[in-house]
Enzyme design. Sequence first.
Site, PDB file in Angstrom:
ATOM      1  CE  LYS A  96      -2.862   2.710   3.053  1.00  0.00           C
ATOM      2  NZ  LYS A  96      -3.471   2.814   4.377  1.00  0.00           N
ATOM      3  CB  ALA A 183      -7.861   7.327   5.389  1.00  0.00           C
ATOM      4  N   GLY A 184     -10.405   7.559   7.395  1.00  0.00           N
ATOM      5  CA  GLY A 184     -11.488   8.467   7.768  1.00  0.00           C
ATOM      6  C   GLY A 184     -12.774   7.787   8.154  1.00  0.00           C
ATOM      7  CG  ASN A 205      -5.584   0.842  12.043  1.00  0.00           C
ATOM      8  OD1 ASN A 205      -5.877   0.469  13.174  1.00  0.00           O
ATOM      9  ND2 ASN A 205      -4.340   0.841  11.638  1.00  0.00           N
ATOM     10  CB  THR A 206      -8.368   5.320  13.602  1.00  0.00           C
ATOM     11  OG1 THR A 206      -7.087   5.487  12.984  1.00  0.00           O
ATOM     12  CG2 THR A 206      -8.438   6.160  14.858  1.00  0.00           C
TER      13      THR A 206
END
Lengths: 256, 65, 387
Positions: A96, A183-184, A205-206
């Site tokens: 990635k 992301a996000g 992930n987060t």
Amino acid sequence: MKEDKLVIGNHEFDSRFILGSGKYSLDLIDAAVKHAGAQIITLALRRTTTDDAANILDYIPEGITLLPNTSGARTAEEAVRIAKLSRELGCGDFVKVEVIHDSKYLLPDNYETIKATEMLAKEGFIVMPYMYPDLNAARDLVNAGASAIMPLGAPIGSNKGLCTKDFIQILIDEIDLPIIVDAGIGKPSQACEAMEMGAAAVMANTAIATAGDIPAMAGAFKHAIEAGRTAYLAGLGRVIEKGGSASSPLTGFLKN
Amino acid sequence: MTVNGEAKKLSGDSVVLADFLVQEGYKQGRIAVEHNGRIVPKGEYGQVVLSDSDTLEVVTFVGGG
Amino acid sequence: MSERIDEHTDHMKYTDDMQAIDHDIMDRVIAEMDAYDADVYTAADVKAALAAEECSVENFKALLSPAALPFLEEIAQKAQKETRKHFGNSVMLFTPLYIANYCENYCIYCGFNCHNKIKRAKLNAQEIEKEMKTIAETGLEEILILTGESPKNSSVEYIGEACKIARKYFKVVGLEVYPMDSKDYAYLHECGADFVTVFQETYNSDKYKTLHLGGRKRIFPYRFNAQERAIMGGIRGVGFAALLGLDDFRKDALATGMHAYLLQRKYPHAEIAFSCPRLRPIINNDKINPKDVHEPQLLQIICAYRIFMPFASITISSRECARFRDNIIQIAATKISAGVNVGIGGHTGEEKGDEQFEIDDGRGVDEIYQMIEKNGMQPVMSDYIYV
């Protein structure tokens, strides 16, 4: 129903959930992967120490495809260097590409990302570039040899959701590669929405790492992504806006 | 010698990379090594002779998104 | 020296002197067309297509199907919305100029075909200039240069000279001439041409070979890939068309749309245009007609093109009558010809050569201009810059 596979660089996957492994403890990874039903997990490359610290590879279940990122790279050349070191670890050709030289918002540099993608594709990598959803950049990435395109929904770690929704939709409509929203994404409902739009997969992930119960949240994402995918394949129904019909019909002039 | 950004004294002349990694306690199956900016294929660990002016990067996977 | 092509020549094989390029798009178009069964689509599919924000290939197929005909009003409404979104109320004007009618092809439905006994002619540079000057005086700023398909009588250099003259009088120069290699398109681009239209006539290659019995046009893939070669040669925009009525018009319309769609995806910068010609009677054969493509079907196709590719230019031919043209520019077409003469040298009064087909709408530029304004639309002579 015919088989619905996610295909990236000739590799087939049943799961459309790419799980990140950052920001949570190693002993939760196994449970998170299993609850997520994920077949691809992302990793980062860092300098190692000589102590007996546990290694993440010992915690990832068998048969999972590893997707190392190039985080830390600020230029295409640095991304290539990191990708090559990752490949040397013997965990496959996936990478990635992530090139960031903005420490405040962590937004990807599309220009450097395109350069890195081209160099890595030539070296035989299966390149999945993380990018800001710009159609021209996405086309350049296709031409550079990318195997999937990973546009961001919102800044990394922000959990803000699909801030770039309309632009991701354009990529989905115009680009022939899998579009993976990365992301996000902060909530399962946002992952579901991305899948309803026709995204090929979602990476998170987060949102999971910062949840109260990490494996449970991984499972919630799995179900949301599957629901969104099923809805997309089923074809969303919409109510036709009737409004007032035109006072003079447009087709009144026709003769047979 | 510089290893992952830190100064390190070699134990003697003509230390081979493979031996150095064992001495230092790196987990061989879990690392990749860059010697003076060049990635060293695993099969060459036994042939690379280190000197005090060298730079070594030893990396591994960690959690990441 | 190019080889002789007749009805025994393999129509799917390039001859040695033709530039062969990647055939990926052709394969995909033909596969889509072959797989298209217009009769399986239902009212529900048409409703879904009408409700879709972005028209998918499946939606496009539904819009072209017989099931869509009862929804023609709704389809026209949606097409009009799309047209307004992308073009506002503007309508472009242009006129075609036939500079030669020599032709080496034998296409059985065409008035120019090499076995049809008509008066052949070719304008010289002075005559071209005179015609163009006359046309420019009407206020038009866009010209479409046409020839019959005879590389021998109307060479690339000859067409190039016409383009150079055209640049003096017009802001936009389009070409509708025989397919050629990329290097020739590059040369014509240098001479001032920026748009190339090639009609595939029918995308059914089995039918194609029975209609095109001789000449380079018989070679199906060379014609199919003309637009791509033009783009490779630096041409800005390309036009597509099937001659509706030659074969199954639904399949041909689908293939035309897919051809444009796939090319646009491959070359996102290319401007896309559609023409929607129906068969017309020709000299020595007044029996030729568009068969089952009646006005509702024609409207259906034009609206389907519009909804599928909302940003594309759509030209409405003077083959159609004034009533149809006046209405279609308010729904889906964005470009209309005016002051049309399809003979050779007809603009200055002294026609040297016969026409390609019969036109229906013979109105002059002023009349068309006023008609557009009267309908609350805005006539536009050119919105383009040659760079």
